[in-house]
Design an enzyme around this catalytic site. Structure first.
Site, PDB file in Angstrom:
ATOM      1  N   ASP A  83       0.835  -1.207   0.000  1.00 45.75           N
ATOM      2  CA  ASP A  83       0.000   0.000   0.000  1.00 45.75           C
ATOM      3  C   ASP A  83       0.868   1.255   0.000  1.00 45.75           C
ATOM      4  O   ASP A  83       2.058   1.211   0.299  1.00 45.75           O
ATOM      5  CB  ASP A  83      -0.939   0.004   1.206  1.00 45.75           C
ATOM      6  CG  ASP A  83      -0.191  -0.065   2.535  1.00 45.75           C
ATOM      7  OD1 ASP A  83       0.794  -0.822   2.628  1.00 45.75           O
ATOM      8  OD2 ASP A  83      -0.581   0.644   3.482  1.00 45.75           O
ATOM      9  N   ASP A 113       8.565   3.870  -1.195  1.00 45.42           N
ATOM     10  CA  ASP A 113       7.799   3.479   0.000  1.00 45.42           C
ATOM     11  C   ASP A 113       6.483   2.830  -0.418  1.00 45.42           C
ATOM     12  O   ASP A 113       5.447   3.475  -0.358  1.00 45.42           O
ATOM     13  CB  ASP A 113       7.556   4.699   0.881  1.00 45.42           C
ATOM     14  CG  ASP A 113       6.962   4.343   2.235  1.00 45.42           C
ATOM     15  OD1 ASP A 113       7.089   3.168   2.638  1.00 45.42           O
ATOM     16  OD2 ASP A 113       6.378   5.223   2.886  1.00 45.42           O
ATOM     17  N   GLU A 145       0.081  -1.380   5.715  1.00 45.80           N
ATOM     18  CA  GLU A 145       1.141  -0.948   6.631  1.00 45.80           C
ATOM     19  C   GLU A 145       0.991   0.518   6.996  1.00 45.80           C
ATOM     20  O   GLU A 145       1.304   0.929   8.119  1.00 45.80           O
ATOM     21  CB  GLU A 145       2.514  -1.193   5.985  1.00 45.80           C
ATOM     22  CG  GLU A 145       3.703  -0.954   6.897  1.00 45.80           C
ATOM     23  CD  GLU A 145       4.236   0.473   6.872  1.00 45.80           C
ATOM     24  OE1 GLU A 145       5.114   0.789   7.700  1.00 45.80           O
ATOM     25  OE2 GLU A 145       3.784   1.280   6.022  1.00 45.80           O
ATOM     26  N   GLU A 146       0.516   1.322   6.056  1.00 45.86           N
ATOM     27  CA  GLU A 146       0.451   2.774   6.278  1.00 45.86           C
ATOM     28  C   GLU A 146      -0.662   3.191   7.229  1.00 45.86           C
ATOM     29  O   GLU A 146      -0.727   4.354   7.623  1.00 45.86           O
ATOM     30  CB  GLU A 146       0.292   3.512   4.935  1.00 45.86           C
ATOM     31  CG  GLU A 146       1.431   3.300   3.930  1.00 45.86           C
ATOM     32  CD  GLU A 146       2.735   3.952   4.359  1.00 45.86           C
ATOM     33  OE1 GLU A 146       2.795   4.507   5.469  1.00 45.86           O
ATOM     34  OE2 GLU A 146       3.697   3.912   3.581  1.00 45.86           O
ATOM     35  N   HIS A 357       6.356   9.567   1.910  1.00 46.57           N
ATOM     36  CA  HIS A 357       5.181  10.385   2.231  1.00 46.57           C
ATOM     37  C   HIS A 357       5.326  11.820   1.734  1.00 46.57           C
ATOM     38  O   HIS A 357       4.635  12.720   2.213  1.00 46.57           O
ATOM     39  CB  HIS A 357       4.893  10.395   3.750  1.00 46.57           C
ATOM     40  CG  HIS A 357       4.700   9.050   4.343  1.00 46.57           C
ATOM     41  ND1 HIS A 357       4.259   8.865   5.643  1.00 46.57           N
ATOM     42  CD2 HIS A 357       4.850   7.802   3.836  1.00 46.57           C
ATOM     43  CE1 HIS A 357       4.179   7.569   5.898  1.00 46.57           C
ATOM     44  NE2 HIS A 357       4.543   6.913   4.811  1.00 46.57           N
TER      45      HIS A 357
END
Length: 386
Positions: A83, A113, A145-146, A357
């Protein structure tokens, strides 16, 4: 089918970036990762891996993938999440879902990421002779995971997943990470009683009660500095951040409700349960005076800190391959959940955490070849004949 059937490294990267798989607490953003999982399974099967896909019990529409090649016990697990975070289109100069090469960089959402890690792993595996593989290789691709880390929390559902070693490919510029802090996101909600501001006795002001709570939390925050310390971290103590506060609706009304959202980053080994005890103590006096007025709500399940012994075989090998000393970092990963499998665990992957991010997330092209060589050395050291 053979390794030659795989797309090129750039094409694999491109196809992974092109499949949106955002995870978010806001349902308007949240998406399934199934297309990414299916694509990875297709490529891994091409390389002779047996693939198992599990839909999460805690979140329907989200999936984990475990691919295995080789028989016997132990072996090496390479893990990553499928994700990405949401994005702000107004701050991106490139299409987040189109891998764009510009000025020595590959731009795209998930380029470091961390969808790109899977392209690295697939490319390196395609260059190694599977006929001389001596130990099992496992590739784990997780969901969410995020946000919740529910994918990593459910990896034990895969039968007989007992690797000797696990490397999580989060962006560390291929420098090994042997420890990181945990993460707790909590809400403290004070419910008072509204009333006309001309007579304070008509109500219970939630903002005033929250002031007492914040005073207690500030003292707790200061206590952290003296009670807990780990010099491996640049910020050696657990941290507490007041990230959001809201209360009341009008100047002439006694505030009936006030909420504080806070973030706590515990050190490895610091009990999450102990921190909850401390948070409850901060509101204890108010609860006694006004029973039922305080709620402590978790925005997500807590993530504990992580630490792998620096003298472990995996850390020492990773330091040798990376030609860099292992480090401790303040952000968190899925490592504590994968370590529960009973394996030596560390975090090491392509790209810089400074890009994670961020708008215009990118991978530096000059880092591609060195990263591939380091991953190849890792795999050869554990799973192939020299």
């Amino acid at each position: 089918m053979s390794a030659s059937s795989l797309p090129s490294f750039f094409s694999m990267y491109q196809q992974l970036i092109a499949l949106p798989s955002i995870s978010a607490t806001d349902p308007k953003w949240d998406q399934s990762n199934k297309k990414v999982i299916d694509l990875l399974a297709q490529w891994l099967e091409t390389l002779g891996f047996a693939c198992e896909i599990n839909e999460l019990e805690s979140q329907r529409g989200k999936y984990n993938l475990l691919a295995r090649r080789g028989s016997g016990n132990g072996g090496l697990l390479l893990s990553g999440h499928t994700d990405t975070v949401p994005y702000d289109a107004n701050r991106w100069n490139y299409d987040p879902f189109k891998l764009t090469e510009q000025d020595g960089r590959w731009y795209g959402l998930g380029s470091i990421d961390m969808k790109g890690f899977f392209a690295f792993v697939l490319q390196v595996l395609s260059e190694l002779n599977s006929a001389v593989q001596t130990r099992p290789i496992m590739i784990l691709a997780t969901a969410d995971e995020e946000t919740t880390m529910n994918g990593a929390r459910e990896v034990s559902r895969f039968a007989n997943l007992k690797p000797d070693y696990c490397v999580i490919g989060e962006p560390t510029e291929m420098r090994p990470v042997y420890a990181h802090k945990g993460h707790m996101s909590e809400v403290i909600r004070i419910t008072g009683r509204s009333g006309h501001s001309s007579d304070p006795g008509l109500g219970i002001n939630a903002i005033e009660l929250m002031h007492e709570v914040i005073s207690a939390l500030l003292k707790l925050k200061e206590d952290f500095k003296h009670k807990y310390s780990n010099s491996s971290f640049t910020v050696p103590q657990p941290t507490m951040n007041f990230g959001h506060i809201h209360g009341g609706d009008n100047a002439n009304r006694i505030c009936g409700c006030c909420e504080l959202h806070l973030d706590i980053r515990p050190l490895p080994g610091l009990s999450v349960d102990e921190l909850y005890v401390q948070l409850h103590k901060a509101t204890e006096s108010i609860q006694k005076r006004y029973p039922g007025s305080v709620e402590l709500i978790s925005l997500h399940h807590p993530i504990p800190g992580f630490q792998q012994a620096t003298d472990s075989a995996l850390v020492q090998l990773a330091e040798k391959i990376a030609q860099n000393e292992a480090q401790a970092v303040n952000y968190c990963t899925e490592a504590p959940f994968l370590q529960e499998l009973g394996c030596e665990t560390l975090v090491m992957g392509p790209g810089s955490i400074k890009q994670a991010h961020q708008p215009d997330e990118y991978l530096s092209i000059e880092s591609i070849k060195p990263t591939q060589e380091k991953l190849k050395s890792l795999l050869k050291s554990y799973c192939f004949e020299e």
